[in-house]
Design a protein around this motif. Structure first.
Motif, short mmCIF file in Angstrom:
data_model
loop_
_atom_site.label_atom_id
_atom_site.label_comp_id
_atom_site.label_asym_id
_atom_site.label_seq_id
_atom_site.Cartn_x
_atom_site.Cartn_y
_atom_site.Cartn_z
N ILE A 23 1.11 -1.20 0.04
CA ILE A 23 0.06 0.27 0.11
C ILE A 23 0.85 1.20 0.09
CG2 ILE A 23 -1.67 1.36 1.30
CD1 ILE A 23 -2.93 -1.44 2.29
N CYS A 24 1.92 1.33 0.69
CA CYS A 24 2.73 2.44 1.06
C CYS A 24 3.38 2.56 -0.60
CB CYS A 24 3.84 2.25 2.10
SG CYS A 24 3.23 2.43 3.59
N ARG A 25 3.72 1.73 -1.38
CA ARG A 25 4.19 1.85 -2.52
C ARG A 25 3.29 2.03 -3.60
NH1 ARG A 25 6.43 -3.38 -1.29
NH2 ARG A 25 4.88 -4.20 -2.76
N GLY A 26 2.05 2.00 -3.42
CA GLY A 26 0.95 2.14 -4.29
C GLY A 26 0.31 1.12 -5.07
N ASP A 27 0.95 -0.11 -4.66
CA ASP A 27 0.48 -1.23 -5.62
C ASP A 27 -0.49 -2.25 -4.66
OD1 ASP A 27 2.76 -2.12 -4.14
OD2 ASP A 27 3.52 -3.32 -5.87
N GLY A 28 -1.08 -1.60 -3.60
CA GLY A 28 -1.77 -2.54 -2.77
C GLY A 28 -2.99 -3.29 -3.30
N GLY A 29 -3.58 -2.80 -4.53
CA GLY A 29 -4.55 -3.41 -5.27
C GLY A 29 -4.08 -4.75 -5.97
N THR A 30 -2.91 -4.75 -6.43
CA THR A 30 -2.00 -5.87 -7.14
C THR A 30 -1.60 -6.76 -6.02
OG1 THR A 30 -1.17 -4.48 -8.65
CG2 THR A 30 -0.27 -6.46 -8.45
N TYR A 31 -1.13 -6.31 -4.89
CA TYR A 31 -0.93 -7.23 -3.91
C TYR A 31 -2.07 -7.94 -3.49
CZ TYR A 31 0.61 -9.19 0.52
OH TYR A 31 0.88 -10.06 1.64
N TYR A 32 -3.38 -7.17 -2.94
CA TYR A 32 -4.39 -8.07 -2.54
C TYR A 32 -4.94 -8.92 -3.33
CZ TYR A 32 -3.35 -6.23 2.21
OH TYR A 32 -2.92 -5.92 3.33
N HIS A 33 -5.10 -8.49 -4.75
CA HIS A 33 -5.48 -9.54 -5.63
C HIS A 33 -5.09 -11.00 -5.35
CE1 HIS A 33 -7.00 -11.17 -9.45
NE2 HIS A 33 -5.59 -11.44 -9.87
N HIS A 34 -3.66 -11.15 -5.08
CA HIS A 34 -3.18 -12.30 -4.94
C HIS A 34 -3.26 -12.81 -3.25
CE1 HIS A 34 -1.68 -12.29 -8.93
NE2 HIS A 34 -1.08 -11.12 -8.79
N ALA A 35 -3.46 -12.01 -2.41
CA ALA A 35 -3.40 -12.27 -0.97
C ALA A 35 -4.78 -12.43 -0.58
CB ALA A 35 -2.89 -11.16 -0.24
N MET A 36 -6.22 -12.11 -1.14
CA MET A 36 -7.35 -12.37 -0.62
C MET A 36 -7.89 -13.66 -1.38
SD MET A 36 -8.91 -8.46 -0.54
CE MET A 36 -8.91 -8.38 -2.46
N THR A 37 -9.08 -14.09 -0.43
CA THR A 37 -9.76 -15.18 -0.82
C THR A 37 -10.72 -14.56 -2.08
OG1 THR A 37 -11.60 -14.88 0.73
CG2 THR A 37 -9.71 -16.56 1.26
N PRO A 38 -11.54 -15.50 -2.69
CA PRO A 38 -12.32 -15.05 -3.73
C PRO A 38 -13.36 -13.98 -3.17
CG PRO A 38 -11.55 -17.12 -4.20
CD PRO A 38 -11.07 -17.10 -2.89
N ASP A 39 -13.73 -14.57 -2.03
CA ASP A 39 -15.06 -13.88 -1.57
C ASP A 39 -14.69 -13.03 -0.29
OD1 ASP A 39 -14.20 -15.89 0.14
OD2 ASP A 39 -16.23 -16.50 0.56
N ALA A 40 -13.52 -12.25 -0.27
CA ALA A 40 -13.06 -11.66 0.87
C ALA A 40 -13.97 -10.31 0.79
CB ALA A 40 -11.55 -11.29 0.77
N VAL A 41 -13.89 -9.69 2.16
CA VAL A 41 -14.69 -8.18 2.30
C VAL A 41 -13.76 -7.52 3.33
CG1 VAL A 41 -16.86 -9.25 2.09
CG2 VAL A 41 -15.84 -9.28 4.24
N MET A 42 -13.94 -6.30 3.27
CA MET A 42 -13.25 -5.21 4.26
C MET A 42 -14.41 -4.63 4.96
SD MET A 42 -10.62 -2.10 3.59
CE MET A 42 -9.21 -3.27 3.11
N ILE A 43 -14.48 -4.65 6.09
CA ILE A 43 -15.42 -3.91 6.92
C ILE A 43 -14.65 -2.68 7.57
CG2 ILE A 43 -16.85 -4.18 8.88
CD1 ILE A 43 -15.90 -7.29 8.17
N VAL A 44 -15.22 -1.47 7.52
CA VAL A 44 -14.75 -0.07 7.81
C VAL A 44 -16.28 0.48 8.38
CG1 VAL A 44 -13.08 -0.20 6.17
CG2 VAL A 44 -15.14 0.99 5.57
N PRO A 45 -15.97 1.25 9.18
CA PRO A 45 -17.09 2.09 10.02
C PRO A 45 -18.16 2.50 8.77
CG PRO A 45 -15.18 2.66 10.84
CD PRO A 45 -14.65 2.11 9.86
N GLY A 46 -19.35 2.07 9.02
CA GLY A 46 -20.47 2.37 8.03
C GLY A 46 -20.56 1.41 6.89
N SER A 47 -19.57 0.63 6.36
CA SER A 47 -19.64 0.16 5.27
C SER A 47 -18.94 -1.40 5.11
CB SER A 47 -18.81 0.91 4.20
OG SER A 47 -18.97 0.52 2.85
N VAL A 48 -19.44 -2.24 4.38
CA VAL A 48 -18.75 -3.56 3.80
C VAL A 48 -18.41 -3.29 2.53
CG1 VAL A 48 -19.16 -6.03 3.69
CG2 VAL A 48 -20.09 -4.76 5.54
N ILE A 49 -17.16 -3.39 2.17
CA ILE A 49 -16.43 -3.71 0.97
C ILE A 49 -16.20 -4.73 0.31
CG2 ILE A 49 -14.65 -2.23 -0.62
CD1 ILE A 49 -14.42 -0.29 1.96
#
Length: 123
Positions: A23-49
């Motif tokens: 994320i600090c390098r700016g390629d967090g999306g690419t990293y998490y594409h490989h690091a997450m399960t197919p049905d992964a979610v992120m929970i932040v205050p007020g939202s599920v992403i």
């Protein structure tokens, strides 16, 4: 053979740091594409992403730095665990202090993020 070993806390903390570094390098999306399960979610205050929106939000988004502390691993059987920790991240003059929990699932030969939650630290 179990997927959980005595060095599980070190493995999960290392993997979480790799994510923050990406994320600090700016390629967090690419990293998490490989690091997450197919049905992964992120929970932040007020939202599920959902997984796709997570990758879009993280790609190109950067932080200047971060400090992780107060690590704890909760084991959920042989193939799942939660890493709980505190993070202080900075971007320019903005600093956020959060409590985090990342649920890891042993999937396709490695530990992958199944769910991630961020909660503001009030103390």
């Amino acid at each position: 053979m179990t997927a959980i070993t005595d060095d599980l806390p070190a493995q999960l903390i290392h993997q979480e740091r790799e994510g923050w570094d990406a994320i600090c390098r700016g390629d967090g999306g690419t990293y998490y594409h490989h690091a997450m399960t197919p049905d992964a979610v992120m929970i932040v205050p007020g939202s599920v992403i959902e997984r796709g929106a997570i990758m879009v939000a993280l790609q190109g988004s950067t932080w200047d730095g971060y400090e992780m502390s107060e690590h704890r691993v909760v084991r959920l059987g042989d193939r799942a665990a939660i890493l709980v920790y505190r993070v202080r991240a900075t971007r320019g003059e903005t600093t956020v202090d959060l409590r985090m929990s990342t649920t890891y699932v042993y999937h396709e030969g490695r530990w992958r993020v199944g769910a991630h939650q961020q909660t503001p630290a009030d103390d």
